[in-house]
Design a protein around this motif. Sequence first.
Motif, mmCIF file in Angstrom:
data_model
loop_
_atom_site.group_PDB
_atom_site.id
_atom_site.type_symbol
_atom_site.label_atom_id
_atom_site.label_comp_id
_atom_site.label_asym_id
_atom_site.label_seq_id
_atom_site.Cartn_x
_atom_site.Cartn_y
_atom_site.Cartn_z
ATOM 1 N N TYR A 36 0.834 -1.207 0.000
ATOM 2 C CA TYR A 36 0.000 0.000 0.000
ATOM 3 C C TYR A 36 0.870 1.259 0.000
ATOM 4 O O TYR A 36 0.624 2.193 -0.775
ATOM 5 N N ARG A 255 -9.604 2.310 -4.651
ATOM 6 C CA ARG A 255 -10.082 0.923 -4.579
ATOM 7 C C ARG A 255 -8.991 -0.007 -4.070
ATOM 8 O O ARG A 255 -9.249 -0.917 -3.273
ATOM 9 N N ALA A 256 -7.768 0.209 -4.550
ATOM 10 C CA ALA A 256 -6.659 -0.621 -4.074
ATOM 11 C C ALA A 256 -6.436 -0.420 -2.584
ATOM 12 O O ALA A 256 -6.152 -1.379 -1.852
ATOM 13 N N ARG A 257 -6.578 0.809 -2.109
ATOM 14 C CA ARG A 257 -6.394 1.091 -0.681
ATOM 15 C C ARG A 257 -7.437 0.348 0.149
ATOM 16 O O ARG A 257 -7.112 -0.276 1.165
ATOM 17 N N ARG A 258 -8.695 0.378 -0.295
ATOM 18 C CA ARG A 258 -9.748 -0.312 0.447
ATOM 19 C C ARG A 258 -9.548 -1.820 0.445
ATOM 20 O O ARG A 258 -9.746 -2.493 1.462
ATOM 21 N N GLN A 259 -9.163 -2.343 -0.719
ATOM 22 C CA GLN A 259 -8.990 -3.790 -0.814
ATOM 23 C C GLN A 259 -7.843 -4.272 0.069
ATOM 24 O O GLN A 259 -7.961 -5.278 0.780
ATOM 25 N N ILE A 260 -6.720 -3.557 0.012
ATOM 26 C CA ILE A 260 -5.580 -3.940 0.845
ATOM 27 C C ILE A 260 -5.913 -3.777 2.318
ATOM 28 O O ILE A 260 -5.537 -4.608 3.161
ATOM 29 N N LEU A 262 -8.883 -4.060 3.737
ATOM 30 C CA LEU A 262 -9.770 -5.160 4.135
ATOM 31 C C LEU A 262 -8.985 -6.452 4.291
ATOM 32 O O LEU A 262 -9.186 -7.206 5.265
ATOM 33 N N PHE A 263 -8.080 -6.714 3.343
ATOM 34 C CA PHE A 263 -7.295 -7.942 3.406
ATOM 35 C C PHE A 263 -6.393 -7.948 4.644
ATOM 36 O O PHE A 263 -6.253 -8.979 5.314
#
Length: 377
Positions: A36, A255-260, A262-263
């Motif tokens: 991130y 979107r990448a920030r949210r996905q990372i 959450l993961f």
Amino acid sequence: MNLALRDIRHNLGRFLMTCLGLGLLLAIVLSMLGIYRGLIAEALTLARSPAVDLWVVETNTRGPFAEASRLPGDTREAVARVAGVTAAGAVTFQSVETETAAGKLRVYVIGSEPGRPGGPANLIDGRPIVQSRYEAIVDRSAGLTVGERLKLGRREFTVVGVTAGQVSSGGDPVVFITLRDSQKLQFELAPPAARRELARGGGEASSDIVNAIVARVSPDVPVATVADGVRRWKHLAVLTQEEQETVLSRSVIERARRQIGLFTTLLLIVSTVIIALIIHTLTIDKTREIATLKLIGAPDRTIVGLILQQALAMGAIGFAAGLGLLLALKDSFPRRVVVDPPDVIALATVVVVICLVASTLGVRLALKVDPATALAG
């Protein structure tokens, strides 16, 4: 006598294997944080590289990175004459896929005017572009060296310089060429398409188009004042450097920030469950020993300390193993991984909390052990 240490020595192999497994899990958590941070660093590279104060783009857009933006080439002269502007340069941006000796290569091509803002920075090999045509400066991540040839569109360019750390928000290596070359690459029609356009009576389209104008402002003049002047009198959209960085770090990679995020949260939850189950299992294995301690009059704080110390030791060793593994392998990742000390400290604090929370299951079990169990056959 430290009971936790003696118990760890008694089951050293199993304890170390457990710490190694936990370390692998924490290494993944750290890598998510590093990826991130790497996404943000790569996204901001292009915006910070020119060292400018203003980004002038097409009206009603937030280009050139978040949206498409097209301006006439002579807009640079209009911006350069605005009071407070000390230097201005026209730039273009486009993604190109080409072939090299190593196979297919996707690059991010930036066209700029030599001697004006927007050109390459961090030159580590070779020389700047001095000819007006067919010379290129590439980032070292492209795997090209000075003197090699690179085909972009229908033309071949000679690599005359190499930069470091110049990549797009997608991780593609950046290639710098002159503005004239980039305009032909991006806006010039192929010969069949040009003949078809002429046959339709459309005339020859102008290729004097740019994606943005970058400008530096005098330190004695407020940047916001100059930006307001460009908006009012030139009827163009203007982003300050701070606004451009906000667009890149929030909009482009949101979107990448949210996905990372959450993961990473899921991994931390899994880590908590795993530590809790491990501590619970270790406590069950020590049921008779704990009962013996109670039988001889050991206070509850001694038993609780035994479990808490083992949980914290497991977290500390696992965290150290995970951090060491990530530091050893981070340069092998296809995208940039940035390990920031504040992130490491924050995750270490979270691991301590996780160990304390996860140990409560083992503590509850230990406190319920009947001292008579020590006398059972």
